[in-house]
Structure formats: structure tokens, C-alpha cells
Design a protein around this motif. Sequence first.
Motif, PDB file in Angstrom:
ATOM      1  N   HIS A 283       1.438  10.491  -4.269  1.00  0.00           N
ATOM      2  CA  HIS A 283       1.017  10.977  -2.957  1.00  0.00           C
ATOM      3  C   HIS A 283       2.179  10.778  -1.981  1.00  0.00           C
ATOM      4  N   ASN A 284       2.555  11.835  -1.288  1.00  0.00           N
ATOM      5  CA  ASN A 284       3.758  11.756  -0.444  1.00  0.00           C
ATOM      6  C   ASN A 284       3.451  11.549   1.034  1.00  0.00           C
ATOM      7  N   GLU A 285       2.257  11.075   1.337  1.00  0.00           N
ATOM      8  CA  GLU A 285       1.897  10.804   2.723  1.00  0.00           C
ATOM      9  C   GLU A 285       1.367   9.367   2.854  1.00  0.00           C
ATOM     10  N   PRO A 286       2.255   8.390   2.756  1.00  0.00           N
ATOM     11  CA  PRO A 286       1.817   6.985   2.785  1.00  0.00           C
ATOM     12  C   PRO A 286       1.119   6.584   4.080  1.00  0.00           C
ATOM     13  N   ARG A 287       1.502   7.194   5.215  1.00  0.00           N
ATOM     14  CA  ARG A 287       0.836   6.846   6.479  1.00  0.00           C
ATOM     15  C   ARG A 287      -0.647   7.199   6.418  1.00  0.00           C
ATOM     16  N   ASP A 288      -0.936   8.359   5.868  1.00  0.00           N
ATOM     17  CA  ASP A 288      -2.326   8.805   5.732  1.00  0.00           C
ATOM     18  C   ASP A 288      -3.082   7.906   4.756  1.00  0.00           C
ATOM     19  N   PHE A 289      -2.448   7.568   3.634  1.00  0.00           N
ATOM     20  CA  PHE A 289      -3.054   6.724   2.605  1.00  0.00           C
ATOM     21  C   PHE A 289      -3.384   5.339   3.166  1.00  0.00           C
ATOM     22  N   VAL A 290      -2.420   4.722   3.831  1.00  0.00           N
ATOM     23  CA  VAL A 290      -2.613   3.387   4.403  1.00  0.00           C
ATOM     24  C   VAL A 290      -3.730   3.402   5.439  1.00  0.00           C
ATOM     25  N   GLY A 291      -3.725   4.415   6.302  1.00  0.00           N
ATOM     26  CA  GLY A 291      -4.751   4.504   7.334  1.00  0.00           C
ATOM     27  C   GLY A 291      -6.146   4.618   6.765  1.00  0.00           C
ATOM     28  N   LYS A 292      -6.302   5.426   5.709  1.00  0.00           N
ATOM     29  CA  LYS A 292      -7.627   5.612   5.098  1.00  0.00           C
ATOM     30  C   LYS A 292      -8.139   4.322   4.471  1.00  0.00           C
ATOM     31  N   ILE A 293      -7.267   3.626   3.744  1.00  0.00           N
ATOM     32  CA  ILE A 293      -7.691   2.386   3.080  1.00  0.00           C
ATOM     33  C   ILE A 293      -8.084   1.321   4.108  1.00  0.00           C
ATOM     34  N   ILE A 294      -7.261   1.154   5.133  1.00  0.00           N
ATOM     35  CA  ILE A 294      -7.552   0.107   6.132  1.00  0.00           C
ATOM     36  C   ILE A 294      -8.790   0.449   6.938  1.00  0.00           C
ATOM     37  N   PHE A 295      -9.007   1.729   7.204  1.00  0.00           N
ATOM     38  CA  PHE A 295     -10.223   2.101   7.935  1.00  0.00           C
ATOM     39  C   PHE A 295     -11.462   1.846   7.077  1.00  0.00           C
ATOM     40  N   LYS A 296     -11.360   2.127   5.782  1.00  0.00           N
ATOM     41  CA  LYS A 296     -12.482   1.882   4.874  1.00  0.00           C
ATOM     42  C   LYS A 296     -12.708   0.388   4.660  1.00  0.00           C
ATOM     43  N   ASN A 297     -11.607  -0.364   4.627  1.00  0.00           N
ATOM     44  CA  ASN A 297     -11.697  -1.801   4.365  1.00  0.00           C
ATOM     45  C   ASN A 297     -10.822  -2.565   5.357  1.00  0.00           C
ATOM     46  N   PRO A 298     -11.343  -2.854   6.553  1.00  0.00           N
ATOM     47  CA  PRO A 298     -10.544  -3.536   7.578  1.00  0.00           C
ATOM     48  C   PRO A 298     -10.169  -4.969   7.227  1.00  0.00           C
ATOM     49  N   PHE A 299     -10.770  -5.520   6.165  1.00  0.00           N
ATOM     50  CA  PHE A 299     -10.490  -6.906   5.787  1.00  0.00           C
ATOM     51  C   PHE A 299      -9.277  -7.037   4.870  1.00  0.00           C
ATOM     52  N   ILE A 300      -8.729  -5.907   4.445  1.00  0.00           N
ATOM     53  CA  ILE A 300      -7.686  -5.949   3.428  1.00  0.00           C
ATOM     54  C   ILE A 300      -6.422  -6.650   3.911  1.00  0.00           C
ATOM     55  N   LEU A 301      -6.128  -6.573   5.213  1.00  0.00           N
ATOM     56  CA  LEU A 301      -4.901  -7.172   5.733  1.00  0.00           C
ATOM     57  C   LEU A 301      -4.957  -8.697   5.806  1.00  0.00           C
ATOM     58  N   ILE A 302      -6.125  -9.281   5.649  1.00  0.00           N
ATOM     59  CA  ILE A 302      -6.220 -10.741   5.658  1.00  0.00           C
ATOM     60  C   ILE A 302      -6.357 -11.304   4.242  1.00  0.00           C
ATOM     61  N   GLN A 303      -6.052 -10.449   3.252  1.00  0.00           N
ATOM     62  CA  GLN A 303      -6.064 -10.888   1.861  1.00  0.00           C
ATOM     63  C   GLN A 303      -4.635 -10.936   1.327  1.00  0.00           C
TER      64      GLN A 303
ATOM     65  N   LEU B  48       0.828  -1.207   0.000  1.00  0.00           N
ATOM     66  CA  LEU B  48       0.000   0.000   0.000  1.00  0.00           C
ATOM     67  C   LEU B  48       0.863   1.258   0.000  1.00  0.00           C
ATOM     68  N   GLN B  49       1.964   1.223   0.703  1.00  0.00           N
ATOM     69  CA  GLN B  49       2.876   2.374   0.711  1.00  0.00           C
ATOM     70  C   GLN B  49       3.467   2.601  -0.671  1.00  0.00           C
ATOM     71  N   GLU B  50       3.843   1.519  -1.356  1.00  0.00           N
ATOM     72  CA  GLU B  50       4.395   1.617  -2.707  1.00  0.00           C
ATOM     73  C   GLU B  50       3.357   2.176  -3.681  1.00  0.00           C
ATOM     74  N   VAL B  51       2.107   1.709  -3.565  1.00  0.00           N
ATOM     75  CA  VAL B  51       1.031   2.210  -4.429  1.00  0.00           C
ATOM     76  C   VAL B  51       0.848   3.703  -4.214  1.00  0.00           C
ATOM     77  N   CYS B  52       0.845   4.105  -2.960  1.00  0.00           N
ATOM     78  CA  CYS B  52       0.676   5.515  -2.619  1.00  0.00           C
ATOM     79  C   CYS B  52       1.749   6.382  -3.294  1.00  0.00           C
ATOM     80  N   LEU B  53       2.988   5.982  -3.158  1.00  0.00           N
ATOM     81  CA  LEU B  53       4.092   6.769  -3.718  1.00  0.00           C
ATOM     82  C   LEU B  53       4.059   6.756  -5.248  1.00  0.00           C
ATOM     83  N   SER B  54       3.656   5.621  -5.830  1.00  0.00           N
ATOM     84  CA  SER B  54       3.605   5.530  -7.293  1.00  0.00           C
ATOM     85  C   SER B  54       2.518   6.421  -7.883  1.00  0.00           C
ATOM     86  N   LEU B  55       1.506   6.763  -7.062  1.00  0.00           N
ATOM     87  CA  LEU B  55       0.421   7.630  -7.522  1.00  0.00           C
ATOM     88  C   LEU B  55       0.708   9.101  -7.235  1.00  0.00           C
TER      89      LEU B  55
END
Length: 408
Positions: free
Chosen positions: A230-250, A221-228
Motif C-alpha cells: 500500500h503506497n499511502e502510509p498516511r491513510d493507513f496509519v490514520g485508519k488504524i489509529i482511528f479504529k484503535n486509539p489505544f494502539i499508541l500506548i502499546q 505502522l508505516q513500514e507495515v503499510c509499505l510491506s503490504l
Amino acid sequence: MHLYNIMYVVLYSIPKGLGYLTIMAPRNFLCMRGNFLFGSRGWMIRFPAKILFKLVSFRLYSVKCGNTDSESSENEELLNNLLKMGVDVDMAKKRQPGVFNRMGTKEQDLKMFLLSKGASKEVIASIISRYPRAITRTPESLSERWDLWRRIMTSDLEIINILERSPESFFRSINNLNLENNIKFLYSVGLTHKCLCRLLTNAPRTFSNSLDLNKQMIELLQEVCLSLGHNEPRDFVGKIIFKNPFILIQSTKRVKTNIEFLQSTFNLNNEQLLILLCGPGAKILDLSNDYVSRNYTNIKEKLFSLGCTEEEVHRFILSYPDVVFLGEKKFNDKIDCLIEENISVSQIIENPRILDSSISTLKSRIKELVNAGYNFSTSNITLLSWSQKRYKAKLKKLNTEQNIVLGN
């Protein structure tokens, strides 16, 4: 081991000169001798001796015959204890039957521990009924695990509520060190306390993952953020996981493939994709790639058949990506239902959330609203997806207005 119902098979090396091997089993024993039959009650099978030339002399085999009563080895004391506690033993046996053959289980310790945390006897019985392996956990392990969970949850009652819904989430793993390391890591990458609470409530298996698995997903997720850009990967990762808490088990492969699918299918630039992923698009990242592709194709074909353009289809899906969760038949049936009730396809595209409602709900609401004088051709159709309480209030108001017009 019980010595009843045992048959012994003794194999001797067979001289090459013998043409056949005769096998007999008088009563409970099966013996093998060359060309010789003991008694008339034996069982005889003849084999060409050359097949067995290389058998090793005097090899002993034992075969257990008959059906063993599986319940004979069950811990009777455990059964009695669980019945007294109100546990649904039949359910528990179906789920994890091996627990009932164990000695030294700790059901009383578990009961006292959970009572001390505020759980009722009924909740404890329900937990054991659905996840009987919980009674094998030691008090020390339970206490340590509970303390780790309390680093995230604000009260014992919150944990009890999770256990009541999903006992496996707490009792499935006994690796408390792994749990502690995952909590530390997820805090370190910027996840907030609120986000971790959401993870523990909705996707507790996240904390049973190995630390390496969670690291791999976060790094992706951090790599995706930087490739798009966006220079705030912590914010990007937090938003995605909060929206989709199941993503870490995929799997990272599944998530990466879905991100690539979204960008290529909808021709999104980096900024558009970033907005989608941080918003409603995050929910579909953990779906099966085949499922996403198949449902998208079906939505497109169905709307094309009703005269929609590709641009309209894309706008429809991007405005409400949750529509991709609908299987082919369910989506088609709901569209057909609305069309039959004189709702236009353009109205559906502008208000995709109405597809969240069941077909029976859609039909009954349309009928009630039409009877109350509501005109769907000139009025908004969003109330078809309103909550029951809000919808009933609106319907009551419409009926009152109609009665006044009619002079009732």
C-alpha cells in the motif's frame, strides 16, 4: 526530627581476648560492653566476639522506636479546605496519600481555574477526590496545558467532560513541551483533527508518551503499510489509529507480533491483511499476544467440538474479530447457552455479534420472542443483539401481530 523514642547503639572494637560480647538496654538505651552488665533491668544477648572483631570503633546508630502517627504531619489547612470544597478526602488519601503531607498546595487556584472554564463545584470535587495530585499544579502550568488541549478540542466543555471521566489524563504529566511536540508530530503524519480528538478522549496517555515512543509506533505502522504493497502510509496509519486509539500506548513488539499472528494463522495474503487491519482487525492489535493466541485456540476447539470446519472457524473470526476479546469461559458459556435454546451453531457463525449480549439478556430475549411466536429455526437471530430500544419495538410488534392472529 522529634527526639522522643530514640535508642542509640554504640559499638566499640572488641579485644580478641574476649570470648563474648554482652548487649544491654536499660530503659531507653541499648549499650554494648564486653562481658559487663549494667543493672538488673537490662536486656542481655551474648555473641561470640570473633564475629565482631572488625567493627569500627565508635560508630553511632540511631533507631526510631514506636509507631509514628502518620496524620500528625498532614496539612490541616489543606484538609479543611478540601472538606469545604466537598472533596471525598478518604478516597483521595487512598489514591495519593503523599499529597496531604505537602505544604503550599494550590487547591484554591485549581478551583478558580476550573470554575473559569465552566466546571461545576461538584465536578471539581470529584476530580480532586480521584486525582488529588491535581492540586499541586501551578496556575501557569494549567493555563498552558489547557491552551494546548484546545488545539485539539473545540470547546472548554469538551475538556471538562474528559476531566470528569479521567482527571489523570490532564493532570498526570506536567511536561507541556512534550505535549506540544506530540500534537505537532501527530498532525504532521496525517492524523486528522477528528482522529486527535478521539485519541484525547479515549487514550489521553498517548500525549504523555515521549515523542520517541510515538514515533516508533508510527514508523512501524508505516513500514507495515509499505510491506503490504500500500503506497499511502498516511491513510493507513490514520485508519488504524482511528479504529484503535489505544494502539499508541502499546509496545511496537506487541503490535508487530499480533500482525504476524493474523497473517500466518488465517493464511491471509497482503491485500486481505491490509483490509483486515484497516477495518475490524485493528481493534485487537494492542491485546496481549498470549491472550489473543489462547482465545483463538479456545474458539477453534469449541467450534470443532460442535462439528465446524477450520474454514468456518476462520470465517467466523474474520467476520467479527471482536470475538477474540471474549475469555475462554465467557465464550464457552455463551455458546452453550445458545445451543441449549435450540440456536444452531451455523446460525451463530453467521451472526457472531449476538455474542456481545450477556447470557441473561440472551435467555430473556429468546424466551420473550418464543412466547411472541417467533421461530428461530426459520427466522433471523440478529435481533438478539439489537439495541434495547429497537428490540422492544420489534417485540411489541410481534405481540400485536400474535394477538391479531389469536383474535384477542
